[in-house]
Write an enzyme that holds these catalytic residues in place. Sequence first.
Site, PDB file in Angstrom:
ATOM      1  N   HIS A  53      23.483  70.803 128.613  1.00 55.53           N
ATOM      2  CA  HIS A  53      24.246  70.340 127.389  1.00 55.53           C
ATOM      3  C   HIS A  53      24.754  71.563 126.803  1.00 55.53           C
ATOM      4  CE1 HIS A  53      20.397  70.690 125.451  1.00 55.53           C
ATOM      5  NE2 HIS A  53      20.946  70.900 124.284  1.00 55.53           N
ATOM      6  N   HIS A  55      24.505  73.346 123.799  1.00 58.16           N
ATOM      7  CA  HIS A  55      23.898  74.212 122.754  1.00 58.16           C
ATOM      8  C   HIS A  55      23.579  75.672 123.205  1.00 58.16           C
ATOM      9  CE1 HIS A  55      22.536  70.419 120.465  1.00 58.16           C
ATOM     10  NE2 HIS A  55      23.805  70.588 120.154  1.00 58.16           N
ATOM     11  N   ASP A  57      21.301  77.679 122.799  1.00 56.28           N
ATOM     12  CA  ASP A  57      19.909  78.030 123.214  1.00 56.28           C
ATOM     13  C   ASP A  57      19.999  77.647 124.691  1.00 56.28           C
ATOM     14  OD1 ASP A  57      19.789  75.453 122.076  1.00 56.28           O
ATOM     15  OD2 ASP A  57      17.775  75.749 122.310  1.00 56.28           O
ATOM     16  N   HIS A  58      20.723  76.925 125.163  1.00 53.47           N
ATOM     17  CA  HIS A  58      20.720  76.323 126.600  1.00 53.47           C
ATOM     18  C   HIS A  58      22.023  77.122 127.390  1.00 53.47           C
ATOM     19  CE1 HIS A  58      18.157  72.744 126.015  1.00 53.47           C
ATOM     20  NE2 HIS A  58      18.204  73.283 124.933  1.00 53.47           N
ATOM     21  N   HIS A 111      21.394  63.270 122.105  1.00 57.03           N
ATOM     22  CA  HIS A 111      21.263  64.617 121.607  1.00 57.03           C
ATOM     23  C   HIS A 111      22.714  65.168 121.461  1.00 57.03           C
ATOM     24  CE1 HIS A 111      19.377  68.335 120.547  1.00 57.03           C
ATOM     25  NE2 HIS A 111      19.934  69.014 121.392  1.00 57.03           N
ATOM     26  N   ASP A 132      17.143  68.601 126.510  1.00 57.46           N
ATOM     27  CA  ASP A 132      16.680  67.994 125.123  1.00 57.46           C
ATOM     28  C   ASP A 132      16.728  66.511 124.771  1.00 57.46           C
ATOM     29  OD1 ASP A 132      16.461  70.867 124.806  1.00 57.46           O
ATOM     30  OD2 ASP A 132      17.776  71.081 123.092  1.00 57.46           O
ATOM     31  N   HIS A 170      11.678  72.547 125.647  1.00 54.01           N
ATOM     32  CA  HIS A 170      11.153  73.114 124.339  1.00 54.01           C
ATOM     33  C   HIS A 170       9.772  72.834 124.596  1.00 54.01           C
ATOM     34  CE1 HIS A 170      14.582  74.242 122.354  1.00 54.01           C
ATOM     35  NE2 HIS A 170      15.224  73.363 122.710  1.00 54.01           N
TER      36      HIS A 170
END
Length: 258
Positions: A53, A55, A57-58, A111, A132, A170
């Site tokens: 996805h 985001h 942090d990905h 998410h 996530d 995570h």
Amino acid sequence: MLLHPIPAFSDNYIWLLADDNGNALVVDPGDAAPVSACLAERRLTLRAILITHHHPDHVGGVTRLLAEHDVPVYGPAGEQIPGRTHALADGDSVQIEAPALRFEVLHVPGHTLGHIAFFTRDHTPPLLFCGDTLFAAGCGRLFEGTPAQMLTSLDRLSALPDQTLVCCAHEYTLNNLRFAQAVTPDDTSVNQRLAQMMHTRASGQPTVPVVLAEERQSNPFLRVDDQNLREAVNAHEQAALTDRTEIFAALRRWKDQF
């Protein structure tokens, strides 16, 4: 094959999977630096990048990795993914030549709306890279999707083979298990798993991957049909909810405030 969670930021894991010939792929590289360091240390050659996805942090490390490695980037068709070369939708498959693996693509919104997961039976045991959506003893926050979407996504992942290794993104396990214990304090599987995972973290080890069959026993978000959990949610809500989507939504709200 080598399956390795690369720590990033405060609690992210970037997943690396490599064969015996030094060919590697990475999943959700939010930061390029730890990926590059791991590749160099283990003398691996990057062959592909998988994205679940959008985001930061990905995906934050994708552009830098592409500056160093000419590799394909597989990501969800419904989201903006930097450097994406292959846009994927539900039911698609991804064939990686090296390491030699075929992944099934599962659309798992909740998410985010376009979130996908990658599942392969070409590894023993099977592997699920779920970003996530599903966490060890938990699930992702509903930033874009609805409770009904997330519950459908979790039902779908829960139906995968028992021995599947869940590779989530995570290190949330202890907090998730403490919440699970607050919901059903007398649950033996939850209490035993919390004690085990506390020992794992105290020794400096990651708590993931986790076995899907164990998730079904102690992850409250996979147990919305469990009577004890339903009673706990209704007591917390001071309600008489019976619809499983409403139970899930109330449970997710409870966790958001935990």
